[in-house]
Scaffold this motif. Structure first.
Motif, mmCIF file in Angstrom:
data_model
loop_
_atom_site.group_PDB
_atom_site.id
_atom_site.type_symbol
_atom_site.label_atom_id
_atom_site.label_comp_id
_atom_site.label_asym_id
_atom_site.label_seq_id
_atom_site.Cartn_x
_atom_site.Cartn_y
_atom_site.Cartn_z
ATOM 1 N N ALA A 231 0.872 -1.186 0.000
ATOM 2 C CA ALA A 231 0.000 0.000 0.000
ATOM 3 C C ALA A 231 0.906 1.232 0.000
ATOM 4 C CB ALA A 231 -0.937 -0.010 1.195
ATOM 5 N N THR A 232 1.747 1.311 -1.010
ATOM 6 C CA THR A 232 2.797 2.329 -1.040
ATOM 7 C C THR A 232 2.240 3.739 -1.092
ATOM 8 O OG1 THR A 232 4.249 0.765 -2.188
ATOM 9 C CG2 THR A 232 4.880 3.074 -2.262
ATOM 10 N N PHE A 233 1.147 3.915 -1.823
ATOM 11 C CA PHE A 233 0.645 5.263 -2.090
ATOM 12 C C PHE A 233 -0.820 5.412 -1.705
ATOM 13 C CE2 PHE A 233 4.025 4.634 -5.310
ATOM 14 C CZ PHE A 233 4.843 5.719 -5.013
ATOM 15 N N ALA A 234 -1.218 6.674 -1.473
ATOM 16 C CA ALA A 234 -2.633 7.023 -1.392
ATOM 17 C C ALA A 234 -3.163 7.175 -2.817
ATOM 18 C CB ALA A 234 -2.820 8.305 -0.590
ATOM 19 N N GLU A 235 -4.467 7.337 -2.926
ATOM 20 C CA GLU A 235 -5.106 7.313 -4.248
ATOM 21 C C GLU A 235 -4.682 8.485 -5.129
ATOM 22 O OE1 GLU A 235 -7.202 5.101 -6.971
ATOM 23 O OE2 GLU A 235 -6.519 4.607 -4.940
ATOM 24 N N HIS A 246 3.595 -0.669 -7.903
ATOM 25 C CA HIS A 246 3.071 -0.707 -6.545
ATOM 26 C C HIS A 246 1.551 -0.600 -6.552
ATOM 27 C CE1 HIS A 246 6.959 -0.626 -4.609
ATOM 28 N NE2 HIS A 246 7.335 0.386 -5.376
ATOM 29 N N SER A 247 0.970 -0.568 -5.373
ATOM 30 C CA SER A 247 -0.476 -0.439 -5.211
ATOM 31 C C SER A 247 -0.793 0.757 -4.327
ATOM 32 C CB SER A 247 -1.069 -1.694 -4.553
ATOM 33 O OG SER A 247 -0.873 -2.841 -5.342
ATOM 34 N N THR A 248 -1.997 1.272 -4.484
ATOM 35 C CA THR A 248 -2.504 2.263 -3.542
ATOM 36 C C THR A 248 -3.237 1.523 -2.422
ATOM 37 O OG1 THR A 248 -4.666 2.537 -4.598
ATOM 38 C CG2 THR A 248 -2.843 3.884 -5.441
ATOM 39 N N ALA A 249 -3.489 2.249 -1.333
ATOM 40 C CA ALA A 249 -4.226 1.652 -0.223
ATOM 41 C C ALA A 249 -5.627 1.244 -0.675
ATOM 42 C CB ALA A 249 -4.307 2.639 0.935
ATOM 43 N N LYS A 250 -6.255 2.062 -1.492
ATOM 44 C CA LYS A 250 -7.598 1.741 -1.985
ATOM 45 C C LYS A 250 -7.570 0.496 -2.849
ATOM 46 C CE LYS A 250 -11.481 3.605 -4.655
ATOM 47 N NZ LYS A 250 -11.979 4.773 -5.438
ATOM 48 N N GLN A 251 -6.571 0.376 -3.720
ATOM 49 C CA GLN A 251 -6.466 -0.823 -4.567
ATOM 50 C C GLN A 251 -6.273 -2.074 -3.721
ATOM 51 O OE1 GLN A 251 -3.193 0.447 -7.012
ATOM 52 N NE2 GLN A 251 -4.526 1.212 -8.653
ATOM 53 N N ALA A 252 -5.445 -1.972 -2.684
ATOM 54 C CA ALA A 252 -5.239 -3.120 -1.794
ATOM 55 C C ALA A 252 -6.546 -3.500 -1.115
ATOM 56 C CB ALA A 252 -4.169 -2.788 -0.754
ATOM 57 N N ALA A 253 -7.320 -2.506 -0.698
ATOM 58 C CA ALA A 253 -8.594 -2.764 -0.035
ATOM 59 C C ALA A 253 -9.600 -3.392 -0.997
ATOM 60 C CB ALA A 253 -9.145 -1.465 0.542
ATOM 61 N N GLU A 254 -9.641 -2.905 -2.220
ATOM 62 C CA GLU A 254 -10.543 -3.492 -3.212
ATOM 63 C C GLU A 254 -10.182 -4.954 -3.469
ATOM 64 O OE1 GLU A 254 -11.570 0.582 -5.773
ATOM 65 O OE2 GLU A 254 -9.906 -0.706 -6.373
ATOM 66 N N LEU A 255 -8.900 -5.228 -3.532
ATOM 67 C CA LEU A 255 -8.450 -6.609 -3.719
ATOM 68 C C LEU A 255 -8.841 -7.474 -2.515
ATOM 69 C CD1 LEU A 255 -5.135 -7.768 -5.265
ATOM 70 C CD2 LEU A 255 -5.903 -8.787 -3.127
ATOM 71 N N ALA A 256 -8.690 -6.930 -1.310
ATOM 72 C CA ALA A 256 -9.068 -7.685 -0.110
ATOM 73 C C ALA A 256 -10.544 -8.037 -0.126
ATOM 74 C CB ALA A 256 -8.729 -6.864 1.135
ATOM 75 N N ASN A 257 -11.377 -7.118 -0.613
ATOM 76 C CA ASN A 257 -12.803 -7.409 -0.754
ATOM 77 C C ASN A 257 -13.042 -8.538 -1.741
ATOM 78 O OD1 ASN A 257 -14.440 -5.886 0.983
ATOM 79 N ND2 ASN A 257 -14.204 -4.040 -0.253
ATOM 80 N N ARG A 258 -12.369 -8.475 -2.872
ATOM 81 C CA ARG A 258 -12.538 -9.519 -3.899
ATOM 82 C C ARG A 258 -12.108 -10.882 -3.371
ATOM 83 N NH1 ARG A 258 -9.040 -7.592 -8.693
ATOM 84 N NH2 ARG A 258 -9.675 -9.615 -9.571
ATOM 85 N N ALA A 259 -11.050 -10.889 -2.561
ATOM 86 C CA ALA A 259 -10.524 -12.154 -2.036
ATOM 87 C C ALA A 259 -11.257 -12.614 -0.776
ATOM 88 C CB ALA A 259 -9.037 -12.012 -1.737
ATOM 89 N N ASP A 260 -12.125 -11.769 -0.238
ATOM 90 C CA ASP A 260 -12.890 -12.114 0.966
ATOM 91 C C ASP A 260 -11.967 -12.511 2.110
ATOM 92 O OD1 ASP A 260 -15.235 -12.406 2.440
ATOM 93 O OD2 ASP A 260 -15.447 -14.525 1.937
ATOM 94 N N VAL A 261 -10.904 -11.730 2.307
ATOM 95 C CA VAL A 261 -9.992 -12.014 3.423
ATOM 96 C C VAL A 261 -10.597 -11.479 4.707
ATOM 97 C CG1 VAL A 261 -8.017 -11.859 1.847
ATOM 98 C CG2 VAL A 261 -8.636 -9.871 3.238
#
Length: 307
Positions: A231-235, A246-261
């Motif tokens: 989560a290197t960067f903000a949006e 790298h990924s943004t924090a929002k992208q990491a969160a969207e991925l976490a939702n998709r993966a149902d972690v």
């Protein structure tokens, strides 16, 4: 059985006064692992009392902020009279570089250091109780992520039902719980499935290292108990994140939702956010409420999934 994660380094490429470069320490009972080893990792290990008793180092890639702590750590282990071999796992095509890094001082450690190249999809370590799997990531270098995946646990043993069926208290209980049928004195047979529930899932911890969001991470982290994601960067720096792998924090969160972690740990935060890292956590939590930004030294106990 304990499974604990200690965040030794949560900064991006440049350390700050409060965050060191990348390193994550994982302890599963008596087994201890280090994921990445940025500059100063050995001092973080001393500062946060993890100890140096590690058998495996898993490198996600060979950029300096993930490997420059290796020479000092290896030397300290040598000074501490280590005798046990140490395995270092690194992405395919990077073995020679890592081997040179282990000898950068001009001397080799007195203990054996084995450097093992891994490919996405490899089972890097198999203990019988858990595996460490490598998966594909998308960075500006040869890179992989790692998933520690526990085997399913035995189902719950229904003692009351066993006694109703006439199973004598003692070794017969263990036989049934281990999947073996038991013959009673009257000649009847009690099958394990009559007194043992369905297998219960183990735990999964996934660590991406540096990466853009990928489908491979979603697939690997499906239902994971903990996802540790770039989560290197903000949006506001989304374009920069894509350009630099790298990924943004929002992208990491969207991925976490998709993966149902179950939980998402945000890491590798750019030093540009020093003193205002809360923006990273805030943006992620707007999408995935179970996201958090650990500080260096934070310990997280990963519980078993609810039965």
């Amino acid at each position: 059985m304990s499974l604990r994660v200690t965040f030794l380094g949560t900064s991006g490429a440049i350390p700050t006064t409060t965050r060191n470069t990348s390193a994550v320490f994982v302890q599963r009972e008596g087994d201890r692992f280090l994921f990445d080893c940025g500059e100063g990792t050995q001092r973080q290990m001393m500062r946060f009392n993890t100890g140096f008793t590690i058998d495996h180092v898993f490198l996600t890639h060979t950029h300096g902020d993930h490997v420059l702590g290796l020479p000092g750590l290896l030397q300290t282990l040598d000074f501490n009279d280590r005798e046990e071999p140490l395995a270092i796992h690194t992405p395919y095509g990077t073995r020679k570089l890592v081997e040179r890094l282990t000898r950068v001082t001009g001397a080799s450690p007195s203990y054996a250091v084995r450097v093992n190249e891994v490919h996405p999809g490899d089972t890097v370590l198999d203990s019988g109780e858990y595996t460490v799997e490598a998966f594909e990531t998308d960075h500006r270098a040869r890179s992989v992520g790692y998933a520690l995946v526990e085997e399913d646990r035995k189902g719950r043993f229904d003692r009351e039902r066993a006694e109703e069926l006439g199973v004598p208290v003692g070794p017969a209980f263990s036989k049934l719980h281990n999947g073996e049928p038991v013959e009673l004195d009257d000649g009847s047979v009690v099958q394990p499935e009559q007194v043992v529930g369905e297998p219960r899932p183990g735990r999964t911890v996934v660590y991406t290292g540096d990466t853009r969001p990928t489908g491979a991470t979603v697939e690997t982290a499906d239902g994971a108990d903990l996802l540790i994601h770039d989560a290197t960067f903000a949006e506001d720096r989304a374009e920069r994140a894509g350009m630099t792998g790298h990924s943004t924090a929002k992208q990491a969160a969207e991925l976490a939702n998709r993966a149902d972690v179950k939980r998402l740990a945000l890491t590798h935060v750019s030093s540009r956010y020093a003193g205002r890292e809360s923006v990273i956590q805030r943006e992620a939590r707007e999408v995935f409420p179970e996201a958090f930004l650990p500080d260096d030294g934070d310990d997280l106990e990963v519980p078993y999934p609810s039965d």
